[in-house]
Design an enzyme around this catalytic site. Structure first.
Site, PDB file in Angstrom:
ATOM      1  N   SER A 169       0.827  -1.222   0.000  1.00 43.65           N
ATOM      2  CA  SER A 169       0.000   0.000   0.000  1.00 43.65           C
ATOM      3  C   SER A 169       0.855   1.262   0.000  1.00 43.65           C
ATOM      4  O   SER A 169       1.949   1.294   0.551  1.00 43.65           O
ATOM      5  CB  SER A 169      -0.885   0.041   1.246  1.00 43.65           C
ATOM      6  OG  SER A 169      -1.752  -1.048   1.260  1.00 43.65           O
ATOM      7  N   GLU A 182      -3.239 -17.237  -1.805  1.00 48.08           N
ATOM      8  CA  GLU A 182      -2.776 -17.458  -0.446  1.00 48.08           C
ATOM      9  C   GLU A 182      -3.699 -16.882   0.610  1.00 48.08           C
ATOM     10  O   GLU A 182      -3.276 -16.527   1.687  1.00 48.08           O
ATOM     11  CB  GLU A 182      -1.353 -16.915  -0.301  1.00 48.08           C
ATOM     12  CG  GLU A 182      -0.342 -17.754  -1.053  1.00 48.08           C
ATOM     13  CD  GLU A 182      -0.466 -19.253  -0.753  1.00 48.08           C
ATOM     14  OE1 GLU A 182      -0.645 -19.616   0.415  1.00 48.08           O
ATOM     15  OE2 GLU A 182      -0.401 -20.035  -1.713  1.00 48.08           O
ATOM     16  N   GLU A 241     -15.891  -3.294  -0.096  1.00 49.91           N
ATOM     17  CA  GLU A 241     -16.436  -2.704  -1.333  1.00 49.91           C
ATOM     18  C   GLU A 241     -15.756  -3.324  -2.554  1.00 49.91           C
ATOM     19  O   GLU A 241     -16.415  -3.659  -3.549  1.00 49.91           O
ATOM     20  CB  GLU A 241     -16.252  -1.182  -1.330  1.00 49.91           C
ATOM     21  CG  GLU A 241     -17.172  -0.440  -0.368  1.00 49.91           C
ATOM     22  CD  GLU A 241     -16.783  -0.628   1.098  1.00 49.91           C
ATOM     23  OE1 GLU A 241     -15.580  -0.844   1.367  1.00 49.91           O
ATOM     24  OE2 GLU A 241     -17.662  -0.581   1.966  1.00 49.91           O
TER      25      GLU A 241
END
Lengths: 377, 396, 377, 396
Positions: D129, D244, D383
Site C-alpha cells: 500500500s 494465499e 467494497e
C-alpha cells in the site's frame, strides 16, 4: 466431510429440475393457481411417478429415501419452480404421521400416498394457537367404543382435496400441555366436519375446519391415546427442513431472475447491473444465498440427531432463511422495479412463496426464540 | 423551538375532526380500515362530500375554488383523514394536472378543465411512464405528430393508476425526435373516449387491479389540447414532480398503520401471552415507532419551512426514502402479527360482504405488504432519490 | 409550531461554534487527551466565560437557561468539536443535583460551578449495577450526628478533578429499590475515600472510588434522607438529553468529514464520492442524520413534560441516536478507509465519542426497553 | 453429504489439541485471551515452538520444510489455535512471500530466504500500500531506477503491519513509468537495514502501534533482490492475493469471540438477571450465532473443494465480506456486554501486569471493537470484494 449429493439424489434433482423447467412454466402454474382446486392432478401424478413422494419416505415405510437430504433435495426443486401442489401436507405431514404412528391397516395409506392416489391434510393449528404446537383445545371424548371430536382447526392446507384429514385433539391435560394430544384419521365427508375453503396468497388452498360432534370409531386413532406429540414434533421438524429448502430454492430463482434482469435491462444507456449501487446489493444477495444454502445443509444434515440438537439446527435454519428470504424477496422486487409487481411475472409468485413461508410452522421470530431456548445450557 | 401546534392550528384540527366525524360515511371508513379499496362510486361520493365543504382542493387558490391551505394545514388534514380511515383523494386531476394548468395552461384550459375536476365531471389519469423507461422517464417513445389542427398519437403508457375509471389522461409525448431527449417532449391532454385509445388492466401481485397499460393507435388529439408550448413538456413535468409532492412522508398512514399493528398485537396470543408483550415483537414495534416519532418531527420541520414559503428540495427526497421504509416496515409488522391467518388470499372477501377468515384484521395484511412494495419503486424509486440527495448534498 | 432557535440560543451556538473551531483543533484536543489531567483548565475557563455552564442552569439557580433546548444547543456544539472536558459531570449531573436538592449553603457551590471554579463528579454507578439507576448497594449508616459510607463506585467520570464528589448511598430498602437512596457531598481527600484513576477510551478520565468507613457530618446530605431518587432521575434525564445532543453533534462532524473526503479523495481517476455505491450509502447517512436531529429536538422539547412522557421521549432519542450513531461511526470509517483508523485523524476521536456514548447512562438496548416499558398502557 | 470430520481428520484434530495443550505457553495464551498483543519475543518464541514440530508452514511443500497440509487440515489447525488463544502466525514471510518465491523466485532466492523465514532469522513485512492509493493498489508511485547492479528506490509505503519488527520488506515498486499502470511494476526484496529506509509508527485509533509508514530515500538495492522478471511484479502480487488467502472467514476467531461474549453475558447482571437471559441481548447473540453456524458450513464447503484441488475464486470474496461482518458484529456484542466498564482506556493495563479495572474481560473490548474496523478495510476492502463478486457472477 463431503458436501456432494449422492448419485441417486443427484439424479432425482436433475430429473425433477428438468421436468419442472419443461412442464411447470409460469403460465401453467398461474393457470393452476386460478383453478378451482388450486392444483393439477396431472402434475401431481407425473411427479409421483418421478419418485418425488417416494423419496420422502424411508425404505421401511415403502419409499426409497426419507433422510434430511432427501427432503431438502426434493423441496429445493419444488421451491425453485414455485410448485403449489401440496407435497408438504400430503406427504411430509400427513403421510409422515401415518407412517410414524399408524397400525398395519392404517399404514396401507402410505402406499397410496406414495403412488399419488391419496391426498391428506394435517388439521392441527387452531384459531388462537398461532405457532404453538402444543396448544390444542379441540377435544376428543370417549363415547362407548367411539370418540367424539369438537373444535375448530385453522388454515388447514389441502383440506378440501384430502381423502383423510388427520385431526389433533386433546384427550387429557390443558391447552399447552404436550401430553394428552392424540391424532385421528377423519375421512372426508364425515358427519359433523364442515370445511370452509379458500385460496392462499401464495397458491394452493386451505380451509377452516369445524368439528361439531364428529363421531369416529376407536380405530380412527393414530397411535396411543394422548401420546402423539413426539411424532407431531418429528414430522413438523421434517416439514421445517422442507420449508427451509423450498424457500431456498425459490430464493435461487429470485436471485437468478434478478441477475438476468440486471444484465439485460438498460437505463440511461447501460445495463442497470453495471450501476455500482445495484451491483453491490446484488453481491450481498449472493453472499446471503450461500448462507441460506449452508443453513439448509445444516438442518438436513442434523435431521437424524437427537430431538433437541435436531430442532436447534432447524430453528437456526428457519430463522436464517426467514431473514435472508425477506431480504432476497424485497431486494429482488426493488431491483426489478415495476415489472416485479405484476402478477404475470415469475418473480411475483416466487416472492410470495418466499415471504409466505414465514407464516407456516413458525415465523422468523418464533424460530429465533426456539433457538435461544434450545441453546440455553 | 416549540413542538406544539398553535391555538389556530388546534382549532383547525378540531374542525377537520368534527367534519370527518359527521360527513365521512361510516361503512366506507370501515371498508378502508379493513384494507379495502373504494370503488369508483365510493371515491366520487367522497370527493363530492369534500367539494361541498370546499376542501377537495387543499392546495388550490381560492379563486379556482380551492382551500388555499398552508403546508401545516394540509398536513393536519391529511393526518386526520388517515386516522379516520378516509379514502385518499385521487391526486391526478387535483394535485398533479391542476397546478400545471394554473401555471402553464391557457385561460381557456383553466376555465374549462378546473371546474370539471372539482365537480367530478372528469376523472383524470396520468400518462408518464412507458414500458422500458422505468426511472429514465425522459426516454419516452410515445409519438405525437402534428397534422393540421390535430396531433396523431401512437405509443404506449404503463403503470397508469386507476386508468380504468378515467375520462381523460394527461400525457408526455414526443413531438420532436431529433433533439436531445428532454427537449422534444410535449404535455398533451387526451380524451380517453377518442378512437384508438385502449386501456388494458395490469393485475398486481396481490391480485388487485389498480394500474393499467394505455395504448394509443392513431389517436387524433386537437392541438388546443396542448398545454403550454410544444416541446416544453419536460419543464412542466419537472415542475409537477418538484412542486406538488404533498404528503410524501405518509406520516398519517404510518401512524394509523402502527396503531393497527398494536391493536393486532394485543389481540394475538403467542405462547399464552399477548403478542404485544413478546419482547422480540415489542422491540420491532418500538424501533419503528421511535423511527416514526423522529420522522414525524422531520416532516413538521420541513412543513413549517414550507408554510413560510421555503420550498422543500432535497428534503422531499429524504422524506420519500425514509417514509417508504417506515411504511413498508409497518406493513411487514402487520403481516407478522397476523400469524397463520395472513395466509388466506382474501381480497375478494375484503371487497365484498363475506365474513372474514380468521380475525377481521388479518385478511388484508399480506396483500398490503406485497402491494406496498410499490412505495419504494413508483413515483421516483428510492434509488433515484438517493442519487438526487447525494448529488445535491455533496456539492463540490 | 416553530423549529427555530431563539435569538439567545442562536448567539450562544454561533459563538461556541466559532470558539471551538478556532481554539479546539484536533492537535490541541489530542494534546489535552494525552495530558495527565485529561482536560484543559484554560479551555474550561474560557468556555465558562462564554456562558456554556450558565446556559445549563435556570435563572432561579443562578444561570440563564436550563431548558431542554439550552442543554441540546450547548452539547451539540461540544459534540461537534469532540470536546472531552467534563461539562456533563460537573454541570449537568453534579451542579444539577446540588441545585435541585441542596440547602442554601450547599447551593453556593452552584455559583462556583457556573463561574468555572469548581469541579464535581457524580459517584452513582457500582461495579455490578450496569445501567440500573436504583441498584445502589453502597451503604450510609447514621452514627451519632454523622454518617458512615461504605461501598464501591464504578467509572466515576471526573472524580480526580472534583472538589466534591456526590455519592449515592442507601439508607434503607434493598438494592433495586428507588426509595431509600440518599446523596452525600464528599469533599476530595476525605479519609476513607480512595480513588484509582484512569483515562477513558474516548478522552477524559474516570476513577474507581472506594468508600471505606467514610465519616461525614449530617450536613453533607443533599436533601431529605432516602428521597434522592426523583432528583437523580431528573438529572439523568437532563444528562441523556445532553448525551443525545452531543452524539448528534459528533455525528454531524463525522458526516461532514466523510463528505469532504468523498469529494476530494480520488481512486481509479475520480472522486470516490462519484461511485454510486458510496453515494447511496452517504445519502442514507444524511437521511438518518435528519432522524437523529429530530430525535434530539423531541427529547429537548419534551424535557419539561411530566416524568413519564419526558423519559419516554428521552429513551426514544437515546435508542435512535445509539442506532444511527453506530451506523454513522462505522460507515464514516468504512468510507474513509485506512486513514480513519489513525489516531491523529479527527474522525478517529469523533467516532470514539459517538460509539462510547452508548456506554453512559444506558445503551441502545437499555433505552429500547425503557421505551417499551414507558409506552405500555 | 456428510457434515462430520473423517476419522483421520478427527485424529489430526486431537493431535493438534494435544500439541497446543502441551506446548502453547500458558501465560502467553492467557495474555491473548485477555485481548493482549504478543510482543516480538513472544511471537518469535511461538514460531520457534511450531517450527520444531514442523507446523510453522502449513501450506509449504515438505521439501522446503513445510507441513503440506490440505485445506481441511489447515482449517482444523487454525480453528484449534483460535480456541486455544494461540498467537496468530505472522503471515508475511510464511504465507505471502514464500509462495511467491517458490513459484517465481530463483533457486538461489529460495535456498537463501526460505530457511531463514522458517528459523526466524528474518522477520518480513509487506510493502504494497501507498498513501493515496487505497484500494487502487496498482496506482503505486514508489520508484526503483536501475543503476548498474543496483536499483535506487525512492518513495513511501504505508499500513506496513509490524514493520517495526521487520528485517526485510518485500515491495511492489514502479520500474517503468511509461507503460500502463499494471505493466511497470516489479517485485523487490529490500533489507530494512539499508541506509535510507526509515520506519515511522502509525498509532491506530485504539492506541496500538501495529502499522507503520516505511520511507525510502535513495535506497540501494542489489539487482539480485528482484523476484522474477522486471515489470512483472503485478502478476506476482495478484498470484499472492488470489492463492494465499487462508483463513479468510476467520471462523475460529468468531467462534472463540462468541464463546467469550456468552461468558461475559452470563457474568454481567442487568435488571437483577444475567444479561444472557435479557431477550434483546439474547436475540443479538442468537442471530450472530445462527449466521456463524451457516458461515462455518459455507467455509467447510469451500475448503472441502479446495482440499480436492478446486481453487476458491469468488467464494473467497464472499467469505471475506461475511466473515468480517460477523467478526465485527461479535466485537460489537462484546463491547455492549461490558457495559460501563467498556469505557476505561486500558491498553497499557492489558499489556502490563496491572490489575484490570472492572471485570478482566471488559478491558480490551472497546479497543478491539475499534481496532477491528480494519477487517473490512484492509486486505481488499469489502467494497472491492463486492465489486469482484458482482463482476464475476453477473457473467453476461
Amino acid at each position: 466431510m463431503n458436501f456432494d449429493l449422492t448419485e441417486e439424489r443427484q439424479m432425482l434433482q436433475d430429473s425433477l429440475r428438468r421436468f419442472l423447467k419443461d412442464r411447470y412454466t409460469t403460465d401453467t402454474r398461474n393457470r393452476i393457481i386460478d383453478s378451482d382446486t388450486g392444483m393439477s392432478d396431472e402434475i401431481w401424478t407425473a411427479l409421483a411417478e418421478l419418485g418425488v413422494i417416494g423419496a420422502l419416505f424411508a425404505e421401511e415405510q415403502g419409499g426409497f429415501g426419507g433422510a434430511g437430504f432427501d427432503i431438502s433435495t426434493v423441496f429445493e426443486e419444488l421451491g425453485r419452480a414455485g410448485v403449489v401442489e401440496p407435497f408438504l401436507d400430503t406427504a411430509i405431514l400427513g403421510g409422515g404421521l401415518i407412517a410414524a404412528l399408524g397400525d398395519d391397516a392404517q399404514k396401507q395409506m402410505v402406499e397410496e400416498v406414495i403412488g399419488g392416489g391419496l391426498h391428506l391434510a394435517f388439521a392441527h393449528g387452531e384459531p388462537t394457537s398461532r405457532y404453538d404446537l402444543s396448544r390444542v383445545e379441540t377435544s376428543a371424548k370417549s363415547d362407548g367404543d367411539g370418540i367424539v371430536l369438537n373444535g375448530r382447526k385453522a388454515v388447514v392446507v389441502n383440506a378440501e382435496a384430502a381423502g383423510r384429514i388427520i385431526v389433533s385433539a386433546r384427550e387429557s391435560g390443558d391447552a399447552g400441555d404436550e401430553a394428552g394430544i392424540s391424532l385421528f384419521l377423519v375421512p372426508a365427508g364425515t358427519d359433523g366436519m364442515t370445511l370452509r375453503g379458500y385460496p392462499l396468497m401464495s397458491g394452493g388452498r386451505a380451509a377452516e375446519v369445524t368439528l361439531d360432534e364428529v363421531r369416529l370409531p376407536g380405530s380412527a386413532r393414530l397411535g396411543a391415546a394422548g401420546a402423539a406429540f413426539p411424532a407431531i414434533a418429528a414430522q413438523v421438524a421434517a416439514a421445517n427442513v422442507a420449508l427451509a429448502a423450498e424457500a431456498m430454492g425459490a430464493m435461487e430463482t429470485a436471485v437468478e431472475l434478478t441477475r438476468e434482469y440486471l444484465m439485460t435491462r438498460k437505463q440511461f444507456g447501460r445495463p442497470i447491473g453495471t450501476f455500482q449501487a445495484l451491483a453491490h446489493r446484488y453481491s450481498d444477495l449472493l453472499i446471503e444465498m450461500e448462507q441460506a444454502r449452508s443453513a439448509v445443509i445444516n438442518a438436513a444434515g442434523h435431521f437424524a440427531d437427537p430431538a433437541r440438537e435436531r430442532d436447534r439446527h432447524i430453528a437456526s435454519a428457519r430463522n436464517l432463511i426467514g431473514r435472508v428470504g425477506r431480504l432476497v424477496a424485497e431486494e429482488s422486487i426493488q431491483m426489478h422495479g415495476g415489472i416485479a409487481m405484476t402478477q404475470e411475472y415469475e418473480l411475483a409468485h416466487i416472492a410470495k412463496r418466499i415471504v409466505m413461508t414465514d407464516h407456516r410452522l413458525g415465523d422468523t421470530d418464533y424460530h429465533l426464540e426456539r433457538f435461544i431456548d434450545l441453546s440455553a445450557a | 423551538m416549540d413542538l406544539s401546534y398553535s391555538p389556530e392550528e388546534i382549532a383547525f384540527r378540531d374542525e377537520v375532526r368534527a367534519f370527518l366525524d359527521e360527513k365521512l360515511p361510516k361503512d366506507l371508513a370501515e371498508k378502508i380500515r379493513r384494507g379495502g379499496h373504494p370503488d369508483k362510486a365510493e371515491q366520487e361520493q367522497w370527493h363530492a362530500i369534500l367539494n361541498v365543504r370546499g376542501w377537495l382542493a387543499p392546495n388550490w387558490p381560492r379563486e379556482f375554488g380551492g382551500a388555499e391551505w398552508n403546508a401545516v394545514q394540509r398536513h393536519i388534514f391529511e393526518e386526520e383523514c388517515a386516522f379516520a380511515s378516509a379514502p385518499r383523494i385521487v391526486p391526478f386531476g387535483l394535485s398533479m394536472l391542476a397546478p400545471v394548468l394554473m401555471k402553464f395552461g391557457s385561460k381557456e384550459q383553466c376555465g374549462h378543465y378546473l371546474p370539471r375536476i372539482l365537480d367530478g365531471t372528469d376523472w383524470w389519469c396520468q400518462g408518464y411512464s412507458e414500458p422500458g423507461a422505468g426511472s429514465d422517464l425522459a426516454s419516452l417513445k410515445t409519438r405525437a405528430v402534428r397534422e393540421g389542427d390535430h396531433y396523431i398519437v401512437n405509443g404506449q403508457k404503463t403503470w397508469t393508476t386507476l386508468g380504468q375509471y378515467a375520462d381523460w389522461i394527461f400525457c408526455l409525448v414526443r413531438t420532436d425526435p431529433n433533439v436531445k431527449q428532454q427537449e422534444g417532449i410535449s404535455f398533451l391532454l387526451i380524451d380517453m373516449n377518442t378512437p384508438g385509445v385502449e386501456v388494458r388492466p395490469i393485475i398486481l401481485l396481490d391480485g388487485t387491479h389498480e394500474v393499467n397499460e394505455v395504448w394509443f393507435t392513431d389517436v387524433k388529439v386537437p392541438v388546443e389540447n396542448l398545454v403550454g408550448e410544444e416541446n416544453k413538456g419536460w419543464t412542466y413535468a419537472k415542475y409537477l414532480l418538484t412542486h406538488e409532492r404533498t404528503n410524501i412522508a405518509g406520516v398519517g398512514f404510518s401512524e394509523a398503520g402502527l396503531a393497527s399493528v398494536k391493536r393486532m398485537a394485543r389481540a394475538e396470543m403467542s405462547g399464552g401471552k399477548p403478542l404485544a408483550v413478546n419482547p422480540h415483537f415489542a422491540a420491532r414495534v418500538a424501533k419503528v415507532e421511535i423511527d416514526l416519532m423522529a420522522m414525524a418531527t422531520t416532516n413538521l420541520r420541513i412543513i413549517s419551512k414550507a408554510a413560510v414559503g421555503q420550498a422543500p428540495g432535497v428534503e422531499a427526497s429524504m422524506l420519500k426514502v425514509k417514509g417508504t421504509i417506515i411504511r413498508q416496515e409497518i406493513n411487514d409488522l402487520a403481516r407478522r402479527a397476523a400469524g397463520p391467518y395472513a395466509m388466506p388470499f382474501a381480497s375478494e372477501l375484503v371487497e365484498g360482504d363475506n365474513d372474514p377468515i380468521g380475525p377481521d384484521y388479518a385478511g388484508p395484511v399480506a396483500a398490503k405488504y406485497f402491494n406496498n412494495r410499490k412505495l419504494s419503486i413508483f413515483g421516483g424509486s428510492n434509488e433515484i432519490q438517493r442519487g438526487i440527495i447525494a448529488k445535491v448534498k455533496m456539492g463540490g
